[in-house]
Design a protein around this motif. Structure first.
Motif, short mmCIF file in Angstrom:
data_model
loop_
_atom_site.label_atom_id
_atom_site.label_comp_id
_atom_site.label_asym_id
_atom_site.label_seq_id
_atom_site.Cartn_x
_atom_site.Cartn_y
_atom_site.Cartn_z
N LEU A 1 0.83 -1.19 0.00
CA LEU A 1 0.00 0.00 0.00
C LEU A 1 0.87 1.26 0.00
CD1 LEU A 1 -2.69 -1.06 2.62
CD2 LEU A 1 -3.09 -0.62 0.20
N VAL A 2 0.53 2.18 -0.88
CA VAL A 2 1.23 3.46 -0.89
C VAL A 2 0.82 4.28 0.32
CG1 VAL A 2 1.52 5.64 -2.14
CG2 VAL A 2 1.44 3.46 -3.40
N ASN A 3 -0.48 4.24 0.64
CA ASN A 3 -1.01 4.97 1.79
C ASN A 3 -1.99 4.06 2.53
OD1 ASN A 3 -2.15 6.68 3.64
ND2 ASN A 3 -2.88 8.19 2.15
N PRO A 4 -1.55 3.40 3.59
CA PRO A 4 -2.41 2.45 4.30
C PRO A 4 -3.74 3.04 4.76
CG PRO A 4 -0.13 2.23 5.03
CD PRO A 4 -0.19 3.46 4.16
N SER A 5 -3.80 4.36 4.95
CA SER A 5 -5.05 4.96 5.43
C SER A 5 -6.14 4.91 4.37
CB SER A 5 -4.81 6.42 5.85
OG SER A 5 -4.47 7.23 4.74
N GLN A 6 -5.78 4.58 3.10
CA GLN A 6 -6.79 4.47 2.05
C GLN A 6 -7.64 3.20 2.21
OE1 GLN A 6 -4.24 4.58 -1.49
NE2 GLN A 6 -5.05 6.62 -1.99
N TRP A 7 -7.13 2.23 2.93
CA TRP A 7 -7.83 0.94 3.01
C TRP A 7 -9.19 1.12 3.67
CZ3 TRP A 7 -6.17 -3.21 0.46
CH2 TRP A 7 -6.86 -4.42 0.65
N PRO A 8 -10.25 0.57 3.06
CA PRO A 8 -11.60 0.81 3.59
C PRO A 8 -11.86 0.07 4.89
CG PRO A 8 -11.70 -0.78 1.81
CD PRO A 8 -10.29 -0.27 1.84
N THR A 9 -12.65 0.69 5.73
CA THR A 9 -13.12 0.01 6.94
C THR A 9 -14.19 -1.01 6.54
OG1 THR A 9 -14.74 1.76 7.29
CG2 THR A 9 -12.62 1.98 8.42
N ALA A 10 -14.51 -1.91 7.46
CA ALA A 10 -15.46 -2.99 7.18
C ALA A 10 -16.79 -2.42 6.69
CB ALA A 10 -15.67 -3.84 8.42
N GLY A 11 -17.32 -2.99 5.61
CA GLY A 11 -18.60 -2.57 5.08
C GLY A 11 -18.52 -1.43 4.10
N ASN A 12 -17.31 -0.98 3.80
CA ASN A 12 -17.13 0.14 2.88
C ASN A 12 -16.24 -0.24 1.70
OD1 ASN A 12 -18.41 2.60 4.29
ND2 ASN A 12 -17.15 1.69 5.91
N SER A 13 -16.37 0.51 0.61
CA SER A 13 -15.54 0.32 -0.57
C SER A 13 -14.62 1.52 -0.73
CB SER A 13 -16.40 0.17 -1.83
OG SER A 13 -17.32 -0.90 -1.71
N ALA A 14 -13.49 1.31 -1.42
CA ALA A 14 -12.56 2.43 -1.62
C ALA A 14 -11.58 2.08 -2.74
CB ALA A 14 -11.80 2.75 -0.34
N ASN A 15 -11.00 3.11 -3.33
CA ASN A 15 -9.88 2.94 -4.25
C ASN A 15 -8.58 3.11 -3.47
OD1 ASN A 15 -11.64 2.71 -6.46
ND2 ASN A 15 -11.67 4.93 -6.78
N VAL A 16 -7.65 2.21 -3.69
CA VAL A 16 -6.36 2.29 -2.99
C VAL A 16 -5.23 2.22 -4.01
CG1 VAL A 16 -7.35 1.23 -0.92
CG2 VAL A 16 -6.16 -0.21 -2.59
#
Length: 211
Positions: free
Chosen positions: A173-188
């Motif tokens: 991961l370039v930025n670990p804070s991008q990882w989504p919390t449970a139940g959510n979607s995100a681009n990382v």
């Protein structure tokens, strides 16, 4: 033959009337052939295509050149259903390419399962540059089919990889804070040290919220 009239001498047989004329050639009866699982032919008047056949783009606009084409595709499911509720969004592939299958509604009571071989009748569409088939019907052919191994990539990705079953190796991961919390979607963003890839983490998977 009875529908024809003569304005002069027929150059083929010298006839000048329907009474003396021979039947036109070729004098045969023809039937439309029913194609197999993609790659030509038609079934019920709907053309069968390989997935790559409907994945072309117009070089002038970048749009899919098969927009709104009604067709029949066959392929193997290689993802989960990313809608995870009403409607469907998953991917199939054949020996030529892959394509997203999307509909806001459930279709044919089909429950998505990785390894299913299915036949889809529907129309080609495009959303934000992504070529899709919007299914009218989905028919299950067989289940439990073994998927081919994913394609391992280590360079830049372009349009030619759309719909492919891929594997990225040794990425972080370039930025670990991008990882989504449970139940959510995100681009990382992930990187292998030479290339940075944008990866969509969907909440329908079991990795959102993982630490």
């Amino acid at each position: 033959l009875s529908e024809w009239t003569f304005s002069g001498v027929d150059a083929l047989d010298g006839s000048t009337s329907n009474t003396t004329a021979s039947p036109p050639f070729p004098y045969e009866t023809y039937n439309l052939s029913s194609g197999g699982g993609g790659g030509g032919g038609s079934t019920g008047g709907i053309p069968n295509y390989n997935i790559a056949d409907v994945r072309g783009t117009d070089p002038a606009t970048g749009d899919a050149d098969s927009l709104n084409v009604l067709c029949r595709l066959r392929g193997t499911v290689f993802t989960i259903d990313f809608r995870g509720g009403n409607g469907i969004s998953f991917w199939i592939k054949d020996h030529t390419a892959g394509i997203n299958v999307f509909n806001f509604n459930d279709v044919s009571n089909y429950t998505v399962a990785v390894g299913d071989s299915i036949e889809i009748v529907g129309s080609i569409a495009q959303y934000n540059g992504l070529t899709e088939i919007i299914p009218d019907t989905i028919t299950l052919i067989s289940s439990g089919n073994t998927l081919s191994n994913p394609v391992s990539v280590s360079g830049p990705l372009d349009e030619s990889y759309e719909g492919s079953y891929l594997q990225l190796n040794n990425v972080s991961l370039v930025n670990p804070s991008q990882w989504p919390t449970a139940g959510n979607s995100a681009n990382v963003d992930v990187s292998d040290g030479s290339n940075t890839y944008l990866v969509r983490i969907n909440s329908a998977t079991d990795i959102d919220g993982a630490t």
